[in-house]
Design a protein around this motif. Structure first.
Motif, mmCIF file in Angstrom:
data_model
loop_
_atom_site.group_PDB
_atom_site.id
_atom_site.type_symbol
_atom_site.label_atom_id
_atom_site.label_comp_id
_atom_site.label_asym_id
_atom_site.label_seq_id
_atom_site.Cartn_x
_atom_site.Cartn_y
_atom_site.Cartn_z
ATOM 1 N N SER A 132 41.384 63.601 70.508
ATOM 2 C CA SER A 132 42.271 63.398 69.558
ATOM 3 C C SER A 132 43.547 63.634 70.361
ATOM 4 O O SER A 132 43.957 64.146 71.269
ATOM 5 C CB SER A 132 42.322 64.321 68.229
ATOM 6 N N ALA A 133 44.796 62.943 69.670
ATOM 7 C CA ALA A 133 46.042 63.145 69.989
ATOM 8 C C ALA A 133 46.487 64.701 70.344
ATOM 9 O O ALA A 133 47.146 64.896 71.254
ATOM 10 C CB ALA A 133 47.167 62.557 69.371
ATOM 11 N N SER A 134 46.304 65.381 69.300
ATOM 12 C CA SER A 134 46.532 66.843 69.394
ATOM 13 C C SER A 134 45.871 67.644 70.591
ATOM 14 O O SER A 134 46.386 68.597 71.325
ATOM 15 C CB SER A 134 46.352 67.593 67.923
ATOM 16 N N GLU A 135 44.586 67.142 70.741
ATOM 17 C CA GLU A 135 43.698 67.811 71.565
ATOM 18 C C GLU A 135 44.344 67.335 73.166
ATOM 19 O O GLU A 135 44.347 68.088 74.037
ATOM 20 C CB GLU A 135 42.321 67.296 71.568
ATOM 21 N N ARG A 136 44.761 66.046 73.116
ATOM 22 C CA ARG A 136 45.298 65.599 74.426
ATOM 23 C C ARG A 136 46.707 66.405 74.862
ATOM 24 O O ARG A 136 46.865 66.719 75.867
ATOM 25 C CB ARG A 136 45.455 64.144 74.438
ATOM 26 N N GLY A 137 47.298 66.695 73.685
ATOM 27 C CA GLY A 137 48.697 67.394 73.919
ATOM 28 C C GLY A 137 48.382 68.833 74.169
ATOM 29 O O GLY A 137 49.004 69.462 75.361
#
Length: 284
Positions: free
Chosen positions: A44-49
């Motif tokens: 997810s975007a938060s995991e990639r962040g």
């Protein structure tokens, strides 16, 4: 690849999981750059962040493989693309699947509602434990020399546990401390508390002797009376692991099945549930 058990190709889908606890042991190191790229695409975007904020290469790879493998394993059980999964987090960070059908009339019909899981990684391995309809926690630790053992005992162990550790020669003292640590952490993670709760609030009476090669119960009576069971084993000579699971039947031990695979196998399999290497079942 180190093998933890014999080979089989059958894993029950979620509709048949029932009272069985499945524990997946997955290599963090047997991955190529192409594998890492494929795993990153399902985050997810938060995991990639979060991944981008990690500075150490080893830490980045451990996070990427752990989260990517978790998505592939859960996606296999739920028959969903790994990228389609969405997570919610408890007050202390315990992950859970976000319901696909958030309205009350659909919650009880969704397998997303009943699937519980937990994850831990250390050294070269990540462990994912999952079951249906019961709280679960897992921990794995690389067996190593603990330079601050006296202060760790004071902070994490009860007086009785500390006395047990201090009565052992250094190698065995380190191992006994890690036995206490993994059992307590698995239990606190199952509760959703993690290390925010004091480890001294739990006392384990671990039997003497060699650690089992398959999950064996070490649950103290007060926890057992509440329906909790803690199991511990050595998946390999260099590691120690523990599972905590809550059951409605106080005297019944759940069946535990171990599986081993790699991130590469998860990525490239059309059916991730057919590629594990199960070990013999835990005696009940």
């Amino acid at each position: 690849m180190a093998q933890f058990g014999s080979t089989d190709t059958s894993v029950s889908p979620i509709s048949d999981l029932g009272g069985v606890v499945h524990v997946w042991i997955i290599s963090l190191t047997e991955v190529s750059s192409a594998d890492l790229e494929a795993l990153a695409k399902c985050l997810s975007a938060s995991e990639r962040g979060k991944l981008q904020r990690l500075s150490r290469p080893a830490g980045r790879q451990a996070f990427l493989v752990s989260r990517g493998a978790l998505r592939h394993v859960l996606g296999g059980y739920l028959q969903q693309p790994p990228k389609a999964l969405d997570f919610t987090y408890g007050p202390q960070g315990k992950p859970a699947l976000k319901l696909k059908h958030p309205t009350a009339q659909h919650q009880n019909d969704s397998p997303w509602c009943s699937l519980e899981f937990n994850l831990s990684h250390s050294g070269d391995w990540v462990v994912i434990a999952l079951c249906q309809g019961r709280s679960i926690g897992v921990d794995i630790e690389l067996i190593r020399l603990l330079s601050q053992l006296p202060s760790l005992c004071q902070r994490c162990l009860t007086p009785a546990e500390t006395a047990t550790v201090q009565g052992l020669e250094p190698t065995q003292a380190n191992l006994r401390f890690l036995q206490y640590w993994t059992g307590k952490e698995a239990y606190l993670k199952a509760l959703g508390l993690g290390l925010t709760a004091s480890m001294t609030s739990v006392e384990l009476a671990i039997p003497p002797g060699a650690i089992a090669l398959q999950p064996a119960p070490i649950t103290p009576e007060p926890l057992h009376d509440q329906g909790w069971h803690i199991y511990q084993w050595q998946p390999s000579p260099e590691y120690i692991a523990a599972i905590a699971v809550q059951t409605s039947a106080l005297t019944t031990h759940p069946q535990i099945q171990l599986y081993q695979t790699t991130a590469r196998q998860l990525i490239h399999s059309d059916d991730p549930l057919s590629i594990g290497f199960p070990a013999p079942e835990c005696p009940t």
